[in-house]
Design an enzyme around this catalytic site. Structure first.
Site, PDB file in Angstrom:
ATOM      1  N   GLU A 193       0.830  -1.288  -0.014  1.00  0.00           N
ATOM      2  CA  GLU A 193       0.015  -0.061   0.046  1.00  0.00           C
ATOM      3  C   GLU A 193       0.719   1.278  -0.033  1.00  0.00           C
ATOM      4  O   GLU A 193       0.327   2.348   0.051  1.00  0.00           O
ATOM      5  CB  GLU A 193      -0.824   0.146   1.118  1.00  0.00           C
ATOM      6  CG  GLU A 193      -1.917  -0.904   1.354  1.00  0.00           C
ATOM      7  CD  GLU A 193      -2.573  -1.110   2.639  1.00  0.00           C
ATOM      8  OE1 GLU A 193      -2.753   0.065   3.287  1.00  0.00           O
ATOM      9  OE2 GLU A 193      -3.422  -1.906   3.113  1.00  0.00           O
ATOM     10  N   GLY A 194       2.112   1.262   0.156  1.00  0.00           N
ATOM     11  CA  GLY A 194       3.133   2.414   0.268  1.00  0.00           C
ATOM     12  C   GLY A 194       3.282   2.836   1.700  1.00  0.00           C
ATOM     13  O   GLY A 194       3.722   3.681   1.967  1.00  0.00           O
TER      14      GLY A 194
END
Length: 334
Positions: free
Chosen positions: A304-305
């Site tokens: 997701e970062g």
């Protein structure tokens, strides 16, 4: 990147001179570091990070006024081979969760001061099963590259990248193997929860895919084995390079996504940092192959970062010290 019609054309472009860090600015940043009220080198890697950003932004005392976070999402035909314990519908559900502000990346971007945009890429149209043929046509791969590039804000001071896509840990292992070599088992991990039997299945599927798509260039491997979110990440990285924007990659999936760029040309990822060392076992091997030292190591493997967003906080701290600390002369010391 709007003029691209063939992957070979992209390979030609990557052989041209691309923006590089400004050596005079780096020298100026290092000179300032030597004058700050601290023993030489005592801030360790924070000093290196400050000089890194200074060089790419061509500013001896850079600040992050605009941090952009992009999360690309895609679905994968390789899931037909039973490589993931969760259905592909989860990708769209997680995109909705991102858009509603309910995911980990939303909280970490808020804390880190990053503007988050989620980019779903044809979730209703998964790529093809790469054991049966190329995952993407050349046109599909180029389209995803362009969409990734178009999502980058040229006014951003830093770009953090993340992804979401059921099945993309298998994609990542395949890309890492195609670019760096080794055996499938070197690159396969748990992903979203695969047990030992599931990991063995992944390795067997990847071996079949690599046998079918042997002898390809790195960018051809991106189309044959990758997904739309991987291609979009590559496009975003290239657009950031043209705008001299430093990039913070997330963990294993993001790092593997840009492995084809690493394979295509030395130095193409010089403006990229790796935010954290993923708990996925292939990530340390991949970072070593790329010559990248992750900023953090927190046993994370969410994607997701999230690791990149946490690393942005470290980068902000490095720049705050670099810009805000007094020099010995200003403090009347020495």
């Amino acid at each position: 990147m709007t003029d691209l019609t063939h992957l070979s054309r992209l390979e030609d472009i990557l052989t041209l001179d691309l923006p590089s860090p400004d050596p005079a600015t780096i020298e100026g940043a290092r000179a300032r570091q030597a004058e700050l009220t601290k023993p030489p080198g005592s801030l360790g890697r924070l000093e290196d990070l400050a000089a890194f950003v200074a060089g790419w932004r061509a500013c001896a005392r850079p600040r992050i006024a605009r941090a952009q976070a992009l999360v690309f999402a895609g679905n994968h035909g390789i899931c037909a081979q039973g490589v993931n314990p969760f259905p592909q519908a989860v990708t769209a559900l997680m995109v909705a969760n991102f858009e509603a502000g309910g995911a980990a990346i939303n909280q970490l971007c808020r804390v880190a001061g990053a503007d988050l945009t989620v980019v779903p890429l044809d979730l209703d149209r998964p790529t093809q099963d790469f054991t049966q043929g190329p995952a993407m046509t050349e046109a599909e791969c180029l389209d995803a590259l362009k969409r990734g590039a178009a999502a980058v804000d040229p006014e951003a001071d830093v770009l953090i990248l993340g992804e979401m896509g059921i099945g993309n840990s298998t994609i990542s292992a395949a890309l890492a193997l195609a670019v760096c070599g080794g055996a499938p088992g070197d690159w396969v991990g748990r992903g979203t929860g695969s047990d030992a039997e599931g990991q063995a299945r992944k390795a067997e599927v990847i071996a079949r895919g690599l046998a079918r798509h042997a002898g390809l260039s790195p960018l051809e491997a991106l189309a044959a084995l990758g997904g739309r979110e991987q291609a979009a990440i590559c496009g975003a990285v290239l657009a950031a390079r043209m705008a001299r924007i430093p990039v913070i990659l997330d963990g294993y999936i993001c790092t593997a996504a840009v492995a084809p760029l690493h394979g295509a040309g030395a130095g193409l990822l010089d403006h990229c940092l790796v935010g954290h060392l993923s708990a996925e076992p292939g990530h340390a091997r991949l970072c070593a192959a790329m010559g990248k030292d992750p900023i953090l190591s927190l046993s994370m493997a969410l994607g997701e970062g999230t690791g990149a967003a946490l690393a942005l906080g470290v980068l902000r701290g490095a720049l705050a010290c670099h810009d805000g600390m007094a020099t010995f002369a200003e403090a009347g010391i020495g």
